[in-house]
Design an enzyme around this catalytic site. Structure first.
Site, short mmCIF file in Angstrom:
data_model
loop_
_atom_site.label_atom_id
_atom_site.label_comp_id
_atom_site.label_asym_id
_atom_site.label_seq_id
_atom_site.Cartn_x
_atom_site.Cartn_y
_atom_site.Cartn_z
N CYS A 1 0.89 -1.18 0.00
CA CYS A 1 0.00 0.00 0.00
C CYS A 1 0.92 1.21 0.00
O CYS A 1 1.06 1.90 1.00
CB CYS A 1 -0.93 -0.02 1.21
SG CYS A 1 -1.97 -1.50 1.33
N ALA B 1 1.46 4.32 -1.64
CA ALA B 1 1.31 5.78 -1.70
C ALA B 1 1.21 6.37 -0.28
O ALA B 1 0.62 5.73 0.60
CB ALA B 1 0.07 6.13 -2.51
N CYS C 1 -0.99 3.25 11.46
CA CYS C 1 -0.81 4.45 12.28
C CYS C 1 -2.08 4.65 13.11
O CYS C 1 -2.60 5.75 13.24
CB CYS C 1 -0.48 5.67 11.43
SG CYS C 1 -1.67 6.06 10.14
N GLY D 1 4.50 7.12 -0.70
CA GLY D 1 5.85 6.70 -1.09
C GLY D 1 6.95 6.97 -0.09
O GLY D 1 8.11 6.70 -0.39
N GLY D 2 6.62 7.45 1.10
CA GLY D 2 7.67 7.69 2.08
C GLY D 2 8.39 6.42 2.48
O GLY D 2 9.63 6.37 2.51
N LYS D 3 7.63 5.37 2.76
CA LYS D 3 8.24 4.11 3.16
C LYS D 3 8.88 3.40 1.97
O LYS D 3 9.87 2.69 2.12
CB LYS D 3 7.19 3.22 3.85
CG LYS D 3 6.63 3.84 5.14
CD LYS D 3 5.57 2.96 5.76
CE LYS D 3 4.99 3.60 7.02
NZ LYS D 3 4.19 4.80 6.72
#
EC number: 2.1.1.176
Length: 439
Positions: free
Chosen positions: A258, A260, A380, A262-264
Site C-alpha cells: 500500500c 502511496a 498508524c 511513497g515515504g516508506k
C-alpha cells in the site's frame, strides 16, 4: 504589508476552509490548500495555523458555544457556529490579544451576511472573556472535553492503552514536529546535521530513531537544504521504523503493498542502497504520482503498479516475494496531531469495516509471500481493533504464520507486535507486527 490585512484576509480564508471541513466533511489539508493558494506565504501560514488550532480543539470549542447559546442556531446559520469556534480558538488556544480576537471576528461576521451575526458573535466572545475561568474549568469535566477528542475515540484509546491513554490524549492536543529522514546510503546523519547547522537551521538528532533529525521550527520543505537532492525526506520518526524493521537485504524481491504516497517506499530503497527488486503497489493512481515524484527526487527506481492487492491476477507475475511491507488503510488515529480533522470526520462505525478490510489485505498479502519470507504489518492507529486484534486472530488461524522477534527503542509490547505510544519522544502513534512464513 497592511497590518490589518495581514490577519483579516487570513481569517476570512481560514473561515472558508473551516466551513468546508465542518459543514461539508472535506479534508482540512485540501480545503486549506484551495483557500490559501492565492495568499502570500506568511498570510497562508497564519491562516493554516488558526485553522489547525480551531479543528484541533473543536470538540471543546463547540461545547463552549453550545453552552453559551440561548437557543440553537438555525441550520442555515451553521456558518455562524463555525465562526464562533474560530473566534474562541483565537481567545483560548492561539494567543491573539483578547480585544483583537473579538473585534476582528465580529468584523468578519459582517461578511457572512446573516441577520444578527455581528451582535451574536460580539456578545458571545465578550461573554467568553468574562467567564474565561469557569468555562475552562467546565472543560475539565470529561476527558473528551479536556482533550478535545470524541468520546468514542477516547474510550477506544483508553481500552487499547490503559497505562498510556491520558498521556496519548494530552499529546494529541499539541502540534507535531517536523522530522526529517536522512538518506544514510548517501550521507551520515551527523554530516547532514552539520550541513543544516551551517545553513543556519536548528536541528537535533532524534534520541531513538537512527535515521531521524528533528527541526526546531517547521519550514517549507522545498527550502530545506538537501531535500531536492534526495538527501532528506520529511517523515515522522515513528514511521521511519518501517524501513528499518523490515530490514531489506540486497537482491531481495520486496512488495510495498500500500505504497502511496511513497515515504516508506523510498526508505526501503535507501536502507538497501537501492539493491532490491521493489514493487510499489497502490490502488490510487493519483496518489501513485506522488510515489513517482518521491523516487525521482531520491534517484531510485521501483516497479510501480496501480492495482488492488485483493486482485493479484491483474498485476502479479506469480513470483513470490521475499518480504512484504503491508501498511494498511486505517483510522489514522495515531497521526491526529498532523491531521486533527480525523477527530471530526472519522466515526466509531468506521472501525469494524476498516478491521475487516485489514484482515482481508493481510490474508491476501500472505499468499504472495514465499515460504521463509517475512511480512511487516503496519498501522498508524492507536486502536487495538486495527492492530493486535487483527493480527492475533489471523495468526491463530494461519498455521504457517508465526510472530518474529521485534524490538526497537520506544516501542511497547502488545499481545502481538509492538506499538509506539503517541507522544513518546514527540513521535506519532504506530503499530508494527513482524510475521514469518514457515518454510
Amino acid at each position: 504589508m497592511n497590518s490589518r490585512r495581514a490577519t483579516w484576509v487570513p481569517r476570512r480564508q481560514c473561515l472558508a476552509a473551516l466551513g468546508r471541513v465542518l459543514l461539508q466533511g472535506e479534508s482540512l489539508t485540501q480545503a486549506l490548500a484551495d483557500e490559501t493558494a492565492h495568499l502570500p506565504p506568511r498570510e497562508a501560514a497564519w491562516a493554516r495555523a488558526l485553522a489547525f488550532a480551531t479543528v484541533r480543539w473543536h470538540v471543546q470549542l463547540d461545547a463552549m458555544v453550545e453552552g453559551m447559546l440561548d437557543r440553537p442556531l438555525k441550520p442555515r446559520d451553521a456558518v455562524i457556529r463555525v465562526l464562533l469556534c474560530q473566534g474562541l480558538a483565537e481567545v483560548f488556544h492561539f494567543g491573539t490579544p483578547d480585544h483583537a480576537a473579538v473585534r476582528e471576528t465580529a468584523e468578519l461576521a459582517r461578511t457572512i451576511q446573516r441577520p444578527g451575526a455581528v451582535g451574536l458573535v460580539n456578545a458571545l466572545l465578550r461573554r467568553a472573556l468574562r467567564e474565561r475561568e469557569p468555562l475552562l474549568q467546565a472543560m475539565q469535566r470529561t476527558p473528551a472535553l479536556r482533550y478535545a477528542c470524541p468520546a468514542w475515540l477516547v474510550a477506544g484509546i483508553r481500552a487499547s492503552h490503559p497505562e498510556h491513554w491520558e498521556a496519548m490524549l494530552e499529546a494529541s492536543t499539541r502540534a507535531a514536529p517536523m522530522t526529517l529522514r536522512v538518506n544514510t546510503a548517501r550521507v551520515s546523519r551527523a554530516a547532514m546535521q552539520e550541513q543544516l547547522h551551517r545553513e543556519g537551521l536548528a536541528v537535533h538528532p532524534h534520541p531513538l530513531v537512527p535515521t531521524a533529525l528533528t527541526l526546531a521550527d517547521p519550514m517549507d520543505v522545498d527550502a530545506i537544504p538537501g531535500f531536492a537532492d534526495g538527501l532528506l525526506s520529511v517523515q515522522d520518526a515513528a514511521a521511519q521504523w518501517a524501513g528499518l524493521l523490515l530490514s531489506p537485504q540486497p537482491g531481495e524481491r520486496i512488495l510495498d503493498a500500500c505504497a502511496a504516497p511513497g515515504g516508506k517506499t523510498g526508505h526501503l530503497l535507501e536502507a538497501s542502497s537501492g539493491q532490491i527488486d521493489l514493487t510499489a503497489l497502490d490502488v490510487d493512481g493519483e496518489r501513485m504520482g506522488r510515489v513517482r515524484d518521491n523516487l525521482q527526487r531520491l534517484e531510485y527506481r521501483a516497479r510501480m503498479v496501480i492495482g488492488d492487492l485483493a486482485d493479484p491476477q491483474a498485476w502479479w507475475d506469480g513470483r513470490p516475494f521475499d518480504a512484504i511491507l503491508l501498511d494498511v488503510p486505517c483510522s489514522a488515529s495515531g497521526v491526529i496531531r498532523r491531521h486533527p480533522d480525523i477527530k471530526l470526520l472519522r466515526r466509531a462505525a468506521d472501525i469494524p469495516a476498516l478491521a475487516t478490510r485489514q484482515r482481508e489485505l493481510l490474508a491476501q498479502a500472505w499468499e504472495l509471500l514465499r515460504p521463509g519470507g517475512r511480512l511487516l504489518y503496519v498501522t498508524c492507529s492507536l486502536l487495538a481493533e486495527e492492530n493486535e486484534r487483527v493480527v492475533g486472530p489471523w495468526l491463530a488461524a494461519t498455521p504457517d504464520a508465526q510472530p518474529l522477534p521485534l524490538a526497537f527503542p520506544g516501542g511497547v509490547e502488545r499481545a502481538v507486535g509492538r506499538a509506539v505510544v503517541l507522544g513518546t519522544e514527540d513521535m506519532d502513534g504506530f503499530y508494527y507486527a513482524l510475521l514469518g512464513r514457515a518454510g
